[in-house]
Design a protein around this motif. Structure first.
Motif, mmCIF file in Angstrom:
data_model
loop_
_atom_site.group_PDB
_atom_site.id
_atom_site.type_symbol
_atom_site.label_atom_id
_atom_site.label_comp_id
_atom_site.label_asym_id
_atom_site.label_seq_id
_atom_site.Cartn_x
_atom_site.Cartn_y
_atom_site.Cartn_z
ATOM 1 N N UNK A 78 0.823 -1.208 0.000
ATOM 2 C CA UNK A 78 0.000 0.000 0.000
ATOM 3 C C UNK A 78 0.860 1.262 0.000
ATOM 4 N N UNK A 79 2.016 1.197 0.662
ATOM 5 C CA UNK A 79 2.840 2.384 0.854
ATOM 6 C C UNK A 79 3.770 2.680 -0.315
ATOM 7 N N UNK A 80 4.301 1.649 -0.973
ATOM 8 C CA UNK A 80 5.363 1.853 -1.956
ATOM 9 C C UNK A 80 5.014 2.840 -3.074
ATOM 10 N N UNK A 81 3.852 2.735 -3.726
ATOM 11 C CA UNK A 81 3.579 3.689 -4.820
ATOM 12 C C UNK A 81 3.548 5.138 -4.340
ATOM 13 N N UNK A 82 2.974 5.388 -3.177
ATOM 14 C CA UNK A 82 2.914 6.747 -2.641
ATOM 15 C C UNK A 82 4.295 7.235 -2.233
ATOM 16 N N UNK A 83 5.100 6.344 -1.661
ATOM 17 C CA UNK A 83 6.456 6.734 -1.280
ATOM 18 C C UNK A 83 7.285 7.103 -2.499
ATOM 19 N N UNK A 135 -3.130 6.489 4.306
ATOM 20 C CA UNK A 135 -2.025 5.740 3.705
ATOM 21 C C UNK A 135 -1.274 6.590 2.692
ATOM 22 N N UNK A 136 -2.011 7.323 1.853
ATOM 23 C CA UNK A 136 -1.376 8.158 0.831
ATOM 24 C C UNK A 136 -0.540 9.258 1.464
ATOM 25 N N UNK A 137 -1.074 9.902 2.507
ATOM 26 C CA UNK A 137 -0.330 10.992 3.135
ATOM 27 C C UNK A 137 0.923 10.481 3.821
ATOM 28 N N UNK A 138 0.845 9.331 4.475
ATOM 29 C CA UNK A 138 2.032 8.758 5.120
ATOM 30 C C UNK A 138 3.072 8.329 4.082
ATOM 31 N N UNK A 139 2.617 7.728 2.986
ATOM 32 C CA UNK A 139 3.547 7.312 1.941
ATOM 33 C C UNK A 139 4.232 8.484 1.272
ATOM 34 N N UNK A 140 3.447 9.510 0.909
ATOM 35 C CA UNK A 140 4.023 10.697 0.272
ATOM 36 C C UNK A 140 4.987 11.421 1.203
ATOM 37 N N UNK A 141 4.570 11.603 2.456
ATOM 38 C CA UNK A 141 5.434 12.285 3.417
ATOM 39 C C UNK A 141 6.687 11.477 3.705
ATOM 40 N N UNK A 142 6.534 10.147 3.809
ATOM 41 C CA UNK A 142 7.704 9.301 4.030
ATOM 42 C C UNK A 142 8.686 9.381 2.881
#
Length: 247
Positions: A78-83, A135-142
């Protein structure tokens, strides 16, 4: 430049950071935050991000080798694309961000993250918020914070602690996340920011023994922390690191 060409002060800061990075990747997460200002002091803000990245990847390999069976791949996928999107945004914006202002801003973000962690602990929240926006905000911010300052540890701590993962699963999931994202960042540092060169990579290789010692120390420390105290330990070390970043 090799480790032998550095002045004594820079050599001490580099080797101390290498040891702390090794510890951070095997469970003592606040130690990695403490390494960031040490490298910035020795090499400058933007240059230090390129110095740090190969050291982080070497430490990631130790962490993944030891904790690879404990990863929660449902969270990771879930996180990888946003990261990845956050890394690209960070690359584009990195040229225009003042080092000192960004470091202070990151300290504020870390303190906000800690406040949310403590709120969730007191509220006994059992699961991460079930929304794409979170999830998107955590991934992008990360992704953004790891690209610009190698400072995504508190962001991932917020996301993974709120997921109520057991100690080893928490460490294994974080280890895989950072190894994949850090490898993804390498081309941007080489051809975008030009902060990784042959000379800097050879300098990184000279720190490998200290990274290994730090990783072993981190494993030893985590093994001796009871499950119920580990979450408190992560929050406390992250808080100390946040103070270091602000100062």
């Amino acid at each position: 430049m090799t480790i032998f060409d550095l002045p004594a002060s820079a050599w001490l800061l580099l080797t101390s950071a290498a040891f702390l990075i090794g510890m951070a990747k095997t469970g003592v997460h606040g130690a990695g935050m403490a390494a960031v200002p040490l490298l910035a002091l020795a090499f400058g803000g933007k240059a230090s991000s390129g110095i740090a990245l190969p050291m982080l990847i070497m430490a990631d390999i130790f962490a993944v080798a030891y904790y690879h069976r404990h990863a929660n791949w449902g969270l990771l996928l879930k996180l990888f694309p946003w990261a990845a999107g956050g890394v690209i945004i960070g690359t584009a914006m990195g040229t225009f961000i003042d080092d000192q202002q960004f470091r202070f801003l990151m300290g504020i973000i870390i303190f906000i993250s800690l406040g949310i962690m403590l709120w969730m602990e007191r509220g006994n929240k059992e699961r991460v918020p079930n929304s794409l926006a979170f999830t998107a905000s955590m991934g992008l911010l990360g992704g953004f914070t790891t690209m610009v300052g190698n400072l995504a540890g508190p962001v991932m701590a917020l996301y993974l602690l709120s997921s109520r993962l057991p100690k080893n699963e928490y460490i294994g999931t974080a280890a895989w996340f950072f190894m994949v994202v850090n490898v993804f960042k390498v081309p941007f540092h080489i051809w975008g920011w030009h902060t990784i060169t042959t000379e800097s990579f050879l300098l990184n290789l000279s720190t490998l023994p200290l990274i290994a010692v730090g990783a072993l120390c981190g494993i030893w420390i985590v093994k001796r922390i009871a499950e119920r105290f580990y979450r408190i330990f992560v929050i406390a070390t992250t808080a100390v690191a946040a103070v270091l970043m602000v100062l």
